[in-house]
Design a protein around this motif. Structure first.
Motif, PDB file in Angstrom:
ATOM      1  N   LEU A 298       0.824  -1.211   0.000  1.00 34.54           N
ATOM      2  CA  LEU A 298       0.000   0.000   0.000  1.00 34.54           C
ATOM      3  C   LEU A 298       0.854   1.255   0.000  1.00 34.54           C
ATOM      4  O   LEU A 298       1.912   1.305   0.632  1.00 34.54           O
ATOM      5  N   ARG A 299       0.349   2.265  -0.693  1.00 33.84           N
ATOM      6  CA  ARG A 299       0.930   3.595  -0.568  1.00 33.84           C
ATOM      7  C   ARG A 299       0.322   4.220   0.679  1.00 33.84           C
ATOM      8  O   ARG A 299      -0.896   4.155   0.866  1.00 33.84           O
ATOM      9  N   VAL A 300       1.130   4.804   1.538  1.00 33.05           N
ATOM     10  CA  VAL A 300       0.593   5.453   2.738  1.00 33.05           C
ATOM     11  C   VAL A 300       0.684   6.966   2.591  1.00 33.05           C
ATOM     12  O   VAL A 300       1.391   7.476   1.725  1.00 33.05           O
ATOM     13  N   THR A 301      -0.040   7.688   3.433  1.00 32.09           N
ATOM     14  CA  THR A 301      -0.101   9.145   3.341  1.00 32.09           C
ATOM     15  C   THR A 301       0.440   9.752   4.635  1.00 32.09           C
ATOM     16  O   THR A 301       0.106   9.260   5.714  1.00 32.09           O
ATOM     17  N   PRO A 302       1.253  10.798   4.538  1.00 34.19           N
ATOM     18  CA  PRO A 302       1.693  11.458   5.770  1.00 34.19           C
ATOM     19  C   PRO A 302       0.473  11.979   6.528  1.00 34.19           C
ATOM     20  O   PRO A 302      -0.431  12.553   5.921  1.00 34.19           O
ATOM     21  N   THR A 303       0.448  11.770   7.819  1.00 33.79           N
ATOM     22  CA  THR A 303      -0.700  12.190   8.637  1.00 33.79           C
ATOM     23  C   THR A 303      -1.019  13.670   8.400  1.00 33.79           C
ATOM     24  O   THR A 303      -2.180  14.060   8.314  1.00 33.79           O
ATOM     25  N   ARG A 304       0.023  14.472   8.270  1.00 30.32           N
ATOM     26  CA  ARG A 304      -0.180  15.923   8.124  1.00 30.32           C
ATOM     27  C   ARG A 304      -0.878  16.275   6.807  1.00 30.32           C
ATOM     28  O   ARG A 304      -1.416  17.363   6.665  1.00 30.32           O
ATOM     29  N   ALA A 305      -0.807  15.348   5.823  1.00 30.01           N
ATOM     30  CA  ALA A 305      -1.411  15.638   4.519  1.00 30.01           C
ATOM     31  C   ALA A 305      -2.829  15.088   4.396  1.00 30.01           C
ATOM     32  O   ALA A 305      -3.468  15.250   3.364  1.00 30.01           O
ATOM     33  N   VAL A 306      -3.315  14.439   5.461  1.00 26.23           N
ATOM     34  CA  VAL A 306      -4.665  13.865   5.398  1.00 26.23           C
ATOM     35  C   VAL A 306      -5.701  14.981   5.562  1.00 26.23           C
ATOM     36  O   VAL A 306      -5.629  15.777   6.488  1.00 26.23           O
ATOM     37  N   ALA A 307      -6.625  15.029   4.628  1.00 28.24           N
ATOM     38  CA  ALA A 307      -7.629  16.096   4.621  1.00 28.24           C
ATOM     39  C   ALA A 307      -8.652  15.882   5.737  1.00 28.24           C
ATOM     40  O   ALA A 307      -8.847  14.762   6.194  1.00 28.24           O
ATOM     41  N   PRO A 308      -9.321  16.952   6.172  1.00 26.81           N
ATOM     42  CA  PRO A 308     -10.385  16.781   7.165  1.00 26.81           C
ATOM     43  C   PRO A 308     -11.570  16.024   6.558  1.00 26.81           C
ATOM     44  O   PRO A 308     -11.837  16.134   5.364  1.00 26.81           O
ATOM     45  N   THR A 309     -12.241  15.238   7.378  1.00 22.35           N
ATOM     46  CA  THR A 309     -13.381  14.453   6.881  1.00 22.35           C
ATOM     47  C   THR A 309     -14.688  15.165   7.182  1.00 22.35           C
ATOM     48  O   THR A 309     -14.802  15.898   8.171  1.00 22.35           O
ATOM     49  N   LEU A 310     -15.672  14.946   6.319  1.00 24.34           N
ATOM     50  CA  LEU A 310     -17.019  15.448   6.585  1.00 24.34           C
ATOM     51  C   LEU A 310     -17.933  14.304   7.031  1.00 24.34           C
ATOM     52  O   LEU A 310     -19.120  14.478   7.256  1.00 24.34           O
ATOM     53  N   TRP A 311     -17.360  13.098   7.119  1.00 24.46           N
ATOM     54  CA  TRP A 311     -18.120  11.910   7.533  1.00 24.46           C
ATOM     55  C   TRP A 311     -18.639  12.091   8.952  1.00 24.46           C
ATOM     56  O   TRP A 311     -17.911  12.570   9.823  1.00 24.46           O
TER      57      TRP A 311
END
Lengths: 470, 289
Positions: free
Chosen positions: B171-184
């Motif tokens: 899997l490709r992982v994403t830096p935590t800081r680059a994770v967008a806010p969720t509207l869920w």
């Protein structure tokens, strides 16, 4: 089946001006942008609709005539050549944008539409089509789907597959089928994108549109040493910075840019690193500052203050390959991929190997993705040089695979890299790929001799080329 | 009626188990596999169930490449915790029940950051797959960009385990800081996860139909993600909610309660795929077909 019989039959299905067969025209279609291998089709059909494509395919199947789809012919691995002759089905008249659904950020187009025309069609809505292969001003949506094209901004936005929401395809049995991304069942859409036109002919697609980012910042860092540049790339990625693009060019390309266009960036630079960040102002500022801090050992860092300055920076990247025509009669560009942290040692390996063989190499590539494009420039009239270039290509791809990478990041396998598939996949794994192919294409008429090695009745094109060269 | 739970300790044991199963399963009971047991995807009736895959941990993680190789039996929550400690993660937000990674991928489970970061197929770079004939094959690579050959691994995403067993996934992982806010967000006071196992209906619509669809679903809605136009509802297996042009529906649960594929063309190619990869219908019989 003679050429005359094919032409008159196709003219009956379409109209006479939609069928081309003169010797001069056939020369245009005997190769794509991978010019070292050629094969002449017997006729070129130019349909205007999905139904016309289906009619042509139906006729080909009934008469046992091979067929291959072709967009703008900018492919770099021979995917669009008519390896066994037959009919080239050109999408050049299938350029219509059929539906713009800005509210749902999507658009439906025929696959002969040029990549950039999609973006132009929705610019007024503040949207664009994100995949941006270097060929985007001419290459078609269908070609992009066939090759799963990348581009400089793949780093942040992903490859073509992530931007295709649905497609209409004429199968190798001449049926018209539709697939939608994210619907229950097997992900056939995911299998078809990137299958190099071997599973059918995609005639229409729904594509995802992306909002134009509010802020874009672009910078160019000039390094005195290639290793400093490649290390900066690895550190930027490792720091968790997510640039939109992270592109590198080396001294060979800089010399070519100067010779061809008089473009000079920094007189002492051994490598340039182009960094672009986009998004909202705050994250762009943060990411760019962090990336530039990592490049602190650069000779010079310039940040574009205007769109004109930004374009000049991108010219280094976009005109680099074209400029190489100034350096030698022939250029072979490779397309290996490595895990990104291995960039410094991989570039060292490429330079040392080229020096060892007495070859000229220049590098212009998607550094952030670890997608290398070593360009060997040489004179193809000298069989010894050709032999060495082929050997060098093979050694580079073996090196990429040994590191867990890939033999191709965006140019495709086509006929060019068919022999290298065995480097990357076991016989069992290749058999599983062949099983996946048979779901749609159990015969040998739809774009034969591409992607998978050892296809029945195929002359191995690369072997043929090697034979001619040696 | 009985369920026998099998927990092969090694890949070799698992290979032997799958290779020795026949179209009648083991002792005439179907062979089902899940990465780990969960309330969301469970088996009822007669079956031999591989209830846990042998590889249940991170096999290798290279933060500098943002790439991780994970055993199919590792729980998503454990993986997120492991990656999180290094400042990385999968950008799935809160909308994913705690399944094994192989199950989340086999179900192609929608999550709360889909519009911002894409779905599973955007990050699965490669897989090691145990096929029904006992062969182990690889698909994809460890590079973040790769177009060598067919994207075989994509066939297994959302395939509900019917084409092969996912031994490990790259899997490709994403830096935590680059994770967008969720509207869920969950829409019920008791929360999302307690209600979902009652019967899951997950519907993705076009943005323009979303509000109407949620309104029609009424009290049955347990969570929504307006960014991706996806909502989750509890719904008995014999009930349907209204459908919309261009939408897609996933149902939780396996076997009889699963959504059937009704499109005849889709059915035809799915049957061909099944005939190529699992001709004797050994794996997860009852799903889809």
């Amino acid at each position: 089946m003679t050429e005359g019989e094919i032409v008159s039959a196709l003219a009956g299905l379409l109209s006479p001006e939609q069928v081309v067969s003169s010797a001069a025209s056939m020369r245009v279609y005997d190769c794509d942008a991978y010019t070292v291998d050629r094969a002449t089709p017997q006729a070129v059909a130019i349909p205007e609709s999905t139904d016309e494509v289906a009619a042509i395919v139906r006729w080909c199947v009934d008469h046992d005539v091979p067929f291959v789809a072709r967009g703008a012919g900018t492919g770099l691995s021979g995917g669009a050549i008519a390896a066994l002759g037959g009919v080239v089905i050109s999408t050049k008249r299938m350029t219509r944008i059929l539906e713009i659904d800005a509210a749902n950020r999507r658009l439906r187009a025929q696959t002969g539409a040029v990549n950039r025309s999609l973006t132009e069609a929705v610019a007024t809505h503040g949207l664009y089509f994100a995949p941006d292969p270097s060929s985007q001003s001419v290459s078609t949506l269908g070609g992009n789907i066939g090759e799963n094209s990348g581009g400089p901004h793949t780093l942040k936005y992903g490859v073509t597959a992530q931007h295709i929401l649905g497609l209409t395809m004429v199968t190798p049995e001449a049926e018209i089928v539709q697939f939608q991304a994210g619907s229950p069942g097997y992900d056939f859409l995911g299998l078809i994108v990137g299958s190099e036109g071997t599973l059918g002919i995609v005639t229409e697609a729904w594509v995802k549109l992306t909002p134009i980012p509010s802020t874009v910042r672009t910078a160019l860092a000039a390094f005195a040493d290639v290793r400093e540049a490649t290390q900066a790339v690895s550190r930027i990625i490792a720091a968790g910075v997510m640039p939109a693009a992270l592109e590198m060019i080396d001294k060979g390309i800089l010399l070519a840019l100067k010779a061809a266009f008089g473009l000079v960036y920094h007189p002492d630079a051994a490598a340039l690193l182009l960094i672009e960040c986009d998004g909202d102002v705050a994250s762009v500022e943060r990411d760019m500052n962090e990336a530039l801090a990592i490049c602190a050992n650069a000779l010079e860092i310039s940040v574009a203050e205007s769109e004109a300055e930004r374009q000049k920076m991108w010219n280094a990247r976009k005109k680099g390959v074209g400029a190489m025509g100034r350096l030698a009669p022939t250029i072979v560009t490779h397309d290996g991929v490595i895990p990104r942290s291995k960039l410094p040692e991989t570039l060292d390996f490429i330079y040392a190997m080229a020096a060892d063989k007495g070859l000229n190499v220049a590098n212009i590539f998607h550094a952030g993705d670890g997608n290398l494009h070593p360009c060997f420039y040489f004179d193809d009239r000298d069989p010894e040089q050709v032999r060495k270039v082929i050997e060098a290509g093979s050694e580079i791809l073996q090196y990429c695979v040994a590191l867990g990478g890939s033999i191709t990041g965006e140019h495709g396998v086509g006929v060019e890299k068919i022999d290298f598939m065995k480097l990357m996949f076991s016989p069992e794994s290749l058999a599983a790929q062949a099983a996946a192919k048979r779901i749609f294409n159990g015969g040998s008429l739809c774009n034969p001799c591409k992607v998978l090695p050892d296809q029945k009745g195929c002359v191995e094109h690369q072997r043929r080329w090697r034979g001619a060269a040696w | 009626m009985s369920i026998s739970t099998l927990t092969p300790a090694t890949r070799k044991e698992l290979v032997q188990l799958v290779a020795s199963a026949t179209s009648l399963g083991i002792h005439r009971s179907p062979l089902k596999w899940f990465g780990r047991p969960s309330a969301l995807w469970r088996e009822e009736g007669d079956a031999f169930v591989v209830a846990a895959l042998p590889d249940r941990a991170i096999i290798s993680f290279s933060p500098e490449d943002q790439v991780v190789v994970v055993g199919g039996g590792m729980r998503v929550s454990e993986l997120q915790a492991g990656l999180g400690a290094e400042g990385y993660g999968l950008p799935i937000g809160p909308g994913v029940p705690d399944l094994a990674l192989s199950d989340a991928i086999a179900l192609d489970l929608p999550h709360g950051l889909e519009s911002q970061h894409g779905s599973w197929r955007s990050w699965v770079l490669g897989m090691t797959i145990l096929l029904a004939d006992g062969n182990i094959v690889t698909a994809g690579s460890r590079a973040v960009k790769n177009v060598a050959g067919y994207d075989l691994h994509k066939l297994f995403i959302g395939a509900r385990g019917t084409l092969g067993v996912l031994l490990d996934v790259t899997l490709r992982v994403t830096p935590t800081r680059a994770v967008a806010p969720t509207l869920w967000r969950p829409t019920r006071r008791e929360g999302f996860f307690p209600t979902l196992p009652g019967g899951g209906w997950i519907q993705r619509t076009l943005a323009t139909d979303f509000m109407k669809a949620v309104e029609k679903a009424g009290d049955q809605v347990v969570a929504i993600d307006p960014a991706s136009s996806v909502f989750w509802a509890t719904l008995p297996p014999d009930q349907d909610l209204p459908r919309y042009r261009g939408d897609a529906v996933l149902r939780a649960h396996s076997g009889e309660k699963n959504l059937r594929i009704e499109d005849t063309m889709m059915q035809k190619f799915m049957l061909r795929a099944k005939a190529e990869f699992d001709p004797t219908d050994k794996l997860n019989a009852g799903e889809f077909f």
